[in-house]
Design an enzyme around this catalytic site. Structure first.
Site, PDB file in Angstrom:
ATOM      1  N   GLU A 176     -12.536  45.011-147.145  1.00  0.00           N
ATOM      2  CA  GLU A 176     -12.219  44.575-145.773  1.00  0.00           C
ATOM      3  C   GLU A 176     -12.242  43.057-145.613  1.00  0.00           C
ATOM      4  O   GLU A 176     -12.816  42.523-144.669  1.00  0.00           O
ATOM      5  CB  GLU A 176     -13.180  45.229-144.769  1.00  0.00           C
ATOM      6  CG  GLU A 176     -13.131  46.746-144.823  1.00  0.00           C
ATOM      7  CD  GLU A 176     -14.038  47.415-143.789  1.00  0.00           C
ATOM      8  OE1 GLU A 176     -14.776  46.704-143.083  1.00  0.00           O
ATOM      9  OE2 GLU A 176     -13.980  48.651-143.691  1.00  0.00           O
ATOM     10  N   ASN A 217     -10.489  47.109-151.583  1.00  0.00           N
ATOM     11  CA  ASN A 217     -10.521  48.273-150.687  1.00  0.00           C
ATOM     12  C   ASN A 217     -10.414  47.812-149.234  1.00  0.00           C
ATOM     13  O   ASN A 217     -11.071  46.848-148.832  1.00  0.00           O
ATOM     14  CB  ASN A 217     -11.880  48.977-150.901  1.00  0.00           C
ATOM     15  CG  ASN A 217     -11.999  50.326-150.238  1.00  0.00           C
ATOM     16  OD1 ASN A 217     -11.161  51.204-150.455  1.00  0.00           O
ATOM     17  ND2 ASN A 217     -13.027  50.518-149.432  1.00  0.00           N
ATOM     18  N   HIS A 253      -8.917  56.023-142.869  1.00  0.00           N
ATOM     19  CA  HIS A 253      -9.581  56.543-141.671  1.00  0.00           C
ATOM     20  C   HIS A 253      -8.504  56.715-140.596  1.00  0.00           C
ATOM     21  O   HIS A 253      -8.071  55.744-139.975  1.00  0.00           O
ATOM     22  CB  HIS A 253     -10.653  55.566-141.173  1.00  0.00           C
ATOM     23  CG  HIS A 253     -11.772  55.371-142.139  1.00  0.00           C
ATOM     24  ND1 HIS A 253     -12.694  56.361-142.417  1.00  0.00           N
ATOM     25  CD2 HIS A 253     -12.131  54.309-142.901  1.00  0.00           C
ATOM     26  CE1 HIS A 253     -13.572  55.908-143.305  1.00  0.00           C
ATOM     27  NE2 HIS A 253     -13.252  54.669-143.611  1.00  0.00           N
ATOM     28  N   GLU A 281     -11.711  56.723-148.530  1.00  0.00           N
ATOM     29  CA  GLU A 281     -12.600  57.033-147.395  1.00  0.00           C
ATOM     30  C   GLU A 281     -11.917  57.946-146.378  1.00  0.00           C
ATOM     31  O   GLU A 281     -12.110  57.806-145.168  1.00  0.00           O
ATOM     32  CB  GLU A 281     -13.042  55.731-146.699  1.00  0.00           C
ATOM     33  CG  GLU A 281     -13.671  54.718-147.641  1.00  0.00           C
ATOM     34  CD  GLU A 281     -14.226  53.475-146.939  1.00  0.00           C
ATOM     35  OE1 GLU A 281     -14.357  53.482-145.696  1.00  0.00           O
ATOM     36  OE2 GLU A 281     -14.529  52.496-147.637  1.00  0.00           O
ATOM     37  N   ASP A 283     -10.815  60.304-143.632  1.00  0.00           N
ATOM     38  CA  ASP A 283     -11.215  61.231-142.572  1.00  0.00           C
ATOM     39  C   ASP A 283     -10.143  61.195-141.492  1.00  0.00           C
ATOM     40  O   ASP A 283      -9.360  60.248-141.406  1.00  0.00           O
ATOM     41  CB  ASP A 283     -12.630  60.990-142.018  1.00  0.00           C
ATOM     42  CG  ASP A 283     -12.915  59.578-141.545  1.00  0.00           C
ATOM     43  OD1 ASP A 283     -11.964  58.838-141.208  1.00  0.00           O
ATOM     44  OD2 ASP A 283     -14.106  59.207-141.491  1.00  0.00           O
TER      45      ASP A 283
HETATM   46  C1  XIL Z   1     -19.649  52.835-142.557  1.00  0.00           C
HETATM   47  C2  XIL Z   1     -20.705  53.913-142.734  1.00  0.00           C
HETATM   48  O1  XIL Z   1     -20.079  55.160-142.778  1.00  0.00           O
HETATM   49  C3  XIL Z   1     -21.708  53.848-141.609  1.00  0.00           C
HETATM   50  O2  XIL Z   1     -22.780  54.730-141.868  1.00  0.00           O
HETATM   51  C4  XIL Z   1     -22.237  52.431-141.463  1.00  0.00           C
HETATM   52  O3  XIL Z   1     -23.081  52.369-140.346  1.00  0.00           O
HETATM   53  C5  XIL Z   1     -21.102  51.443-141.309  1.00  0.00           C
HETATM   54  O4  XIL Z   1     -20.231  51.563-142.427  1.00  0.00           O
HETATM   55  N1  XIL Z   1     -15.080  51.201-144.004  1.00  0.00           N
HETATM   56  C6  XIL Z   1     -15.940  51.054-145.050  1.00  0.00           C
HETATM   57  C7  XIL Z   1     -17.238  51.734-145.031  1.00  0.00           C
HETATM   58  O5  XIL Z   1     -15.591  50.437-146.064  1.00  0.00           O
HETATM   59  O6  XIL Z   1     -18.231  51.003-145.712  1.00  0.00           O
HETATM   60  C8  XIL Z   1     -17.681  52.040-143.631  1.00  0.00           C
HETATM   61  O7  XIL Z   1     -18.848  52.833-143.716  1.00  0.00           O
HETATM   62  C9  XIL Z   1     -16.592  52.755-142.865  1.00  0.00           C
HETATM   63  C10 XIL Z   1     -15.367  51.883-142.769  1.00  0.00           C
END
Ligand code: XIL
Length: 361
Positions: A176, A217, A253, A281, A283
């Site tokens: 990020e 990522n 996401h 990741e 969802d």
């Molecule tokens: C999120 C976790 O799921 C949470 O538990 C935490 O509070 C914040 O981070 N992108 C990412 C992850 O790369 O590290 C993030 O994870 C979700 C979004």
């Protein structure tokens, strides 16, 4: 001739961190016997049996906040080791977790997850070395010269990568770093070191582990857009100058109905650079309370992402950001949204699970 039955050893008690993390009673291992042959009963086969037939690793994130303990322990661990062959620590390897003070590293939580993965025949991804949004406060609030910040970045990456050398499949080296317009986000790393912090992290990681996969990522880079264009340009520049990079992680996401129509084209263009492209990741959140039609649409989205990934050999790993709606970052992060995963809060498979099985069959 059908192939013989394969016994999947489910070592639900093999979580080495259990005692340290809340007194799990270490339930006994059980053996689940499943037919390793494509038949009409494929819909009962777990993802970790189906996915390898398509050369895919299928995984879930797992968080310190839900450490296999209490009354959920058996179901949580059982589902996890039955369904998945890849794990990502959800938070335990982030700078603020693993490196809470300048001279203190806290490896124990992530160590226990990595050990659990190994004990159950699962691979593990490292998430993440340098995430500008999740930096320990001693670092984020410190006052550093460029040289000091470079040294601190080098120390962090070298120490953490060396600790896990040989144990992880790949690292999200930088996470990020970019804004939606493709520019580099302000952060303690950028503000002190400049844009060179990104390649510095990749070079440090490669120096500490000569074989582990090295990934960039991010979110909102699943489709073709200004942000993914910027990643593409960065990768081309890295390749031209010999900065080591193995792959791109598409976080994925999504809101229900929000899988970008250009996702396949985007994977294709990164794969054409010789990169791996992993879904890291996934969802798919729906408005709460969820309805059966939203969950059906969600199932379609999961199917779309799996089938898109399967089109490309470069997309050889797909990780979901959890697996049960009981434990997900979504409801607290996106108020009014939830039910984003493939098992419900009672560990029962949702339509999305069946849709994925159909794609993998
Ligand atoms: C999120 C976790 O799921 C949470 O538990 C935490 O509070 C914040 O981070 N992108 C990412 C992850 O790369 O590290 C993030 O994870 C979700 C979004």
């Amino acid at each position: 001739m059908p192939r013989p039955w394969v016994a999947l050893w489910v070592a639900v008690g093999a979580f080495t961190g259990a005692a340290a993390c809340g007194g799990d009673s270490n339930p006994p291992a059980r053996v689940v016997t499943i037919p390793d042959t494509p038949t009409a009963t494929d819909s009962t086969l777990p993802l970790r049996v189906l996915a390898p037939r398509r050369n895919l690793l299928v995984g879930s994130a797992i968080d310190a906040g839900f450490r296999f303990t209490g009354s959920d322990g058996v179901e949580f661990k059982g589902t996890m080791v039955t369904q998945f062959n890849l794990l990502t620590p959800e938070n335990d390897l982030k700078h603020d977790h693993v490196h809470p003070q300048q001279n203190v590293y806290n490896f124990a939580p992530a160590d226990s997850i990595v050990a659990f993965a190994a004990a159950n025949g699962m691979k593990a991804r490292g998430h993440t070395l340098i995430a500008p949004t999740q930096v320990a406060s001693w670092m984020a609030n410190g006052s550093w010269t460029q040289a000091q910040a470079q040294q601190l970045l080098d120390d962090h990456v070298t120490t953490v990568v060396s600790h896990y050398r040989g144990q992880l499949m790949e690292w999200d080296v930088v996470n990020e770093a970019l804004a939606d317009d493709g520019s580099i986000k302000p952060s303690i790393w950028y503000n002190t070191i400049g844009r060179g912090y990104i390649e510095r992290a990749f070079r440090d990681a490669r120096a500490a582990d000569s074989t582990v996969g090295l990934f960039y990522n991010d979110y909102n880079i699943e489709g073709v857009n200004a942000k993914s264009d910027s990643v593409y340009a960065m990768v081309q520049d890295f390749q031209a100058r010999g900065v080591p990079i193995t792959g791109i992680g598409l976080q994925s996401h999504f809101q229900v109905g929000g899988v970008p129509s250009t996702m396949a084209a985007n994977i294709a263009r990164f794969a054409a650079l010789g990169l791996q492209v992993h879904i890291t990741e996934l969802d798919v959140r729906v408005p709460l309370p969820s309805t059966s039609s939203e969950l059906a649409a969600q199932a379609q989205d999961y199917a779309t992402v799996f089938s898109t990934c399967l089109q490309y050999p470069a997309c050889s790993a797909l990780v979901m950001w959890g697996f049960t709606d009981k434990v997900s970052w979504v409801p607290s992060t996106f108020p009014g949204w939830g039910d984003a995963l493939i098992f419900d809060a009672n560990y029962q498979p949702k339509p999305a699970f069946g849709a994925i099985v159909n794609v993998l069959k």
